[in-house]
Design a protein around this motif. Structure first.
Motif, short mmCIF file in Angstrom:
data_model
loop_
_atom_site.label_atom_id
_atom_site.label_comp_id
_atom_site.label_asym_id
_atom_site.label_seq_id
_atom_site.Cartn_x
_atom_site.Cartn_y
_atom_site.Cartn_z
N VAL A 430 0.94 -1.19 0.17
CA VAL A 430 -0.18 0.24 -0.12
C VAL A 430 0.96 1.24 0.09
O VAL A 430 1.46 1.57 0.94
CB VAL A 430 -1.15 0.56 0.98
CG1 VAL A 430 -1.92 1.54 1.22
CG2 VAL A 430 -1.46 -1.27 0.49
N THR A 431 0.75 1.83 -1.03
CA THR A 431 1.10 3.02 -1.37
C THR A 431 0.99 4.81 -1.60
O THR A 431 -0.37 5.04 -2.43
CB THR A 431 2.22 2.87 -2.36
OG1 THR A 431 3.35 2.07 -2.30
CG2 THR A 431 3.87 4.09 -2.51
N PRO A 432 0.80 5.44 0.15
CA PRO A 432 0.66 6.95 -0.61
C PRO A 432 1.08 7.48 -1.67
O PRO A 432 2.43 8.17 -1.50
CB PRO A 432 0.51 7.34 0.61
CG PRO A 432 1.47 6.99 1.59
CD PRO A 432 1.57 5.49 0.64
N ALA A 433 0.40 7.27 -2.73
CA ALA A 433 0.56 9.04 -4.20
C ALA A 433 0.27 9.98 -4.49
O ALA A 433 -1.47 10.21 -3.81
CB ALA A 433 0.69 7.52 -5.25
N PHE A 434 1.21 10.57 -3.81
CA PHE A 434 0.95 12.04 -3.88
C PHE A 434 0.75 13.34 -5.61
O PHE A 434 2.09 12.27 -6.16
CB PHE A 434 1.69 13.42 -3.10
CG PHE A 434 2.06 12.65 -1.28
CD1 PHE A 434 1.28 13.42 -0.46
CD2 PHE A 434 2.40 11.46 -1.18
CE1 PHE A 434 0.54 12.82 0.29
CE2 PHE A 434 2.50 11.54 0.08
CZ PHE A 434 1.17 11.82 1.14
N GLY A 445 6.34 14.89 5.97
CA GLY A 445 5.16 14.73 7.30
C GLY A 445 4.13 13.89 7.67
O GLY A 445 3.21 13.35 8.61
N PHE A 446 3.55 13.58 6.38
CA PHE A 446 2.57 12.41 6.41
C PHE A 446 2.48 11.06 7.13
O PHE A 446 3.28 10.21 7.25
CB PHE A 446 2.10 11.53 4.60
CG PHE A 446 1.09 10.70 4.67
CD1 PHE A 446 -0.31 10.90 5.03
CD2 PHE A 446 1.19 9.61 4.57
CE1 PHE A 446 -1.11 10.59 4.81
CE2 PHE A 446 0.23 8.53 4.24
CZ PHE A 446 -0.84 9.07 4.44
N ILE A 465 -1.63 -0.92 10.76
CA ILE A 465 -0.71 -0.31 9.94
C ILE A 465 -0.69 0.80 10.38
O ILE A 465 -0.96 1.70 10.33
CB ILE A 465 -0.75 -0.66 8.56
CG1 ILE A 465 -1.14 -1.61 8.29
CG2 ILE A 465 0.47 -0.42 7.88
CD1 ILE A 465 -1.88 -2.36 6.55
N LEU A 466 1.09 0.99 9.92
CA LEU A 466 1.60 2.54 10.58
C LEU A 466 1.87 2.72 8.67
O LEU A 466 2.75 2.54 8.58
CB LEU A 466 2.31 2.34 11.69
CG LEU A 466 2.69 4.00 11.69
CD1 LEU A 466 1.66 4.98 11.88
CD2 LEU A 466 3.90 4.29 12.49
N LEU A 467 0.78 3.37 8.11
CA LEU A 467 1.20 4.10 6.94
C LEU A 467 2.35 5.42 6.94
O LEU A 467 2.31 6.28 7.46
CB LEU A 467 0.09 3.81 6.11
CG LEU A 467 0.30 4.58 3.73
CD1 LEU A 467 0.85 3.32 3.62
CD2 LEU A 467 -1.08 4.54 3.76
N MET A 468 2.75 5.64 5.63
CA MET A 468 4.00 6.31 5.70
C MET A 468 4.41 6.81 3.82
O MET A 468 4.46 5.52 3.61
CB MET A 468 4.98 7.04 6.87
CG MET A 468 6.39 5.39 6.27
SD MET A 468 6.17 4.29 7.35
CE MET A 468 5.86 4.70 9.00
N ASN A 469 4.89 8.62 4.05
CA ASN A 469 5.02 8.15 2.66
C ASN A 469 6.45 7.08 1.65
O ASN A 469 6.98 6.58 2.68
CB ASN A 469 5.52 9.13 2.58
CG ASN A 469 6.15 9.63 0.84
OD1 ASN A 469 4.84 9.39 -0.05
ND2 ASN A 469 7.05 10.74 0.63
#
Length: 597
Positions: A430-434, A445-446, A465-469
């Motif tokens: 799982v990847t946060p895409a900006f 800081g996400f 889950i602790l998700l970060m960039n």
């Protein structure tokens, strides 16, 4: 003396003939050998050309020039050489001009001028499909007092033609690439694409890459039809239901639609259904395929050359513009209130607020029927949240069952019999895409605490889950061994642990197909008795193919039918590197108390 004349016969000479006389030329130039045979062959070829000749229409004179500000042209639609009655026209994008070829055909046309005036194209419809689709989304017909308006009659339409008239309206790769350029140039907010076809490589290729560019970089919401290849599973089409960035729409029909559009009788006992021909998921790479559903039939405008004002059409081609019009209303409200949004926040909102119809299978309707009001409310409340600016990308690694071009998947799809006999392990990234222009400080800081929930007992996943960039990976287990025969669907969903009311931020689809239990020792013969059908009812049976088997014989016996009934037998076998179209069977059978083979 004697000399041979033109016909080869001897004759008496009458004296010398002038050198320029026809007889002198004929006498001095004998016919080449084989000339008669050559003439016969020419005649034969000309006759063949006449038989195969196809009249392609009139040929118009076109004159293009620069008027000091822009290039313009005139088209001699009267074919009389008199251009004084022809109005100069410029590119439609700038001038909004169009003409009518004549009062008989009633074909409207516009022009586009390229290459510094050296190329002028006359643009016409290649069919009535596009006008009908556009009418569903945004028709504005004030004389009808609103009764025939589209879903979003205030929306502005940009017509982008990808169908080639010379190919019977088939789209071309060049046409779609140019369409992407036009969408960017015109700063479109939404796109509807009611085109599609099978693919053996879901979510891959040049056009999916351009779709990603539109959505992720230019913030365009892209809605597309799921396909009309149902009712078998894994029949969703490309690009609508096989491309990550697109919102694939299935076709739904309500009882009021059955009455008003199809003039059906006896609908009191018929429930709302998904059209049987609406394509079903899951996609071959594990994704659900169909995102949402919308009404898949409409009486809407068609071009005037059809000599009709409106006509009835049905298909996911009609469901997609219905959904696109609904989302246009949502965007209109958000813009009026100044609420920020992204294509990803809009997609999550419409999926999380969709109305799930309990008696319609998940693979057909996706997350449910689009709810415009609820979608708008959800987005209005979440506009300033950080997750509204994030695309939560999900990729599932190998190890948990892959079919027909699965590879680097978007979900888990267990279809082979051995895969559903025990536990399978899979890994999800799982990847946060900006957005590329996002503030680097926000990325740095996400951090988000996620609660992970499987939706079914046969899927096990970590709770937090602790998700970060940069993303996180986690493993999960799938154990369909205790499930009964049939198609089973579940998801691994991720929520913001501080506010579950936001709905799932990401979903990992999981599909397991359990075959029927063997009814003989070798599993070569199955019998299913006392099946009861109603209109639109679907019965599914999944059979494990015996090793070495290449042929199946199906015997259908009907009874207690007062009138003739029509049944459809559909089957799809999936293999790698082939689309479903290469391995599908669709056969209609009309029965009245008899057997069919």
């Amino acid at each position: 003396g004697k000399e041979r004349g033109e016909g080869g016969k001897g004759g008496e000479a009458k004296g010398p003939a002038p050198a320029s006389s026809p007889s002198a030329a004929a006498a001095s130039t004998p016919r080449p050998e084989g000339a008669l045979e050559d003439l016969k062959e020419q005649k034969k070829q000309l006759e063949a050309m006449v038989k195969s000749f196809s009249y392609t229409g009139r040929v118009f004179d076109v004159v293009t020039w620069h008027d000091g500000e822009k290039h313009v042209c005139v088209v001699d639609t009267q074919c009389d050489g008199d251009l004084t009655s022809s109005e100069p026209m410029a590119n439609y994008r700038h001038s909004r001009q169009y003409g009518t070829i004549d009062t008989v055909d009633l074909v409207n046309y516009s022009v586009n001028i390229y290459d510094d005036g050296n190329l002028t194209t006359i643009v016409v419809c290649c069919g009535s499909h596009g006008t009908h689709v556009a009418g569903i989304t945004a028709a504005y017909l004030p004389d009808e007092k609103g009764s025939m308006d589209g879903v979003a009659p205030g929306a502005q339409i940009v017509s982008v033609k990808i169908g080639d008239t010379r190919l019977g309206s088939m789209e071309t790769n060049m046409g779609m690439v140019r369409a992407v350029r036009a969408i960017i140039d015109n700063k479109c907010d939404l796109v509807n694409m009611s085109y599609g076809e099978p693919t053996s490589t879901p979510n891959k290729g040049r056009f999916p890459e351009l779709c990603a560019l539109l959505v992720n970089t230019h913030n365009v919401i892209f809605v597309s039809s799921a396909g009309n290849a149902g009712p078998a599973l894994t029949t969703v089409g490309a690009p609508g239901s096989t491309t990550s960035e697109l919102i694939g729409v299935g076709a739904y029909v309500s009882t009021p639609m059955m009455k008003a559009e199809y003039c059906m009788r006896g609908t009191d006992t018929v429930a709302d259904i998904q059209y049987t021909w609406s394509s079903r998921g899951p996609c071959a790479n594990g994704h659900l395929g169909v995102c949402i559903s919308a009404p898949g039939g409409a009486i809407a405008p068609v071009p005037q050359w059809t000599l009709r004002r409106n006509t009835l059409m049905n298909g996911t081609s009609m469901a997609s513009p219905n959904a696109c019009g609904g989302l246009a209303l949502v965007l209109s409200g958000l813009k009026a209130l100044g609420v920020p949004y992204t294509p990803h926040s809009v997609r999550r909102a419409c999926e999380n607020t969709a109305k799930y119809i309990g008696h319609i299978e998940r693979f057909a309707q996706g997350h449910g029927l689009l709810q415009v009001d609820d979608c708008f409310k959800a987005l209005s409340a979440s506009g300033n949240r950080v997750e509204s600016r994030i695309n939560y990308k999900v990729a599932v690694g190998k190890g948990a069952g892959w079919v027909a071009g699965g590879g680097g998947g978007r979900g888990v799809y267990l279809r082979n019999p051995k895969e559903v006999e025990g536990v399978s392990e899979a890994t999800a990234d799982v990847t946060p895409a900006f957005h590329e222009d996002e503030d680097p400080k926000l990325k740095q800081g996400f951090q988000q605490r996620l609660l992970v929930r499987p939706t079914a007992f046969w899927v096990d996943a970590p709770k937090y889950i602790l998700l970060m960039n940069g993303g996180r990976s986690f493993s999960f287990a799938v154990d369909p061994s205790e499930l009964g025969p049939g198609a089973h669907y579940a998801e691994v969903q991720g929520f913001d642990s501080t506010d579950l009311s936001k709905g799932p931020l990401f979903r990992v689809p999981v599909t397991a197909i359990k075959p029927e239990k063997k009814q003989d020792k070798e599993g070569r013969r199955y019998r299913f008795r006392d099946l009861s059908f109603k209109p639109g009812h679907i019965e599914r049976r999944y059979l494990a193919t015996p090793e070495g088997c290449t042929l199946a014989h199906i015997k259908l016996t009907t009874s207690n039918a007062e009138t003739t009934r029509k049944f459809m037998v559909a089957a799809v076998y999936l293999d790698s590197q082939r689309g479903y179209r290469d391995n599908e069977i669709n056969k209609f059978v009309a029965s009245e108390n008899q057997e069919h083979h």
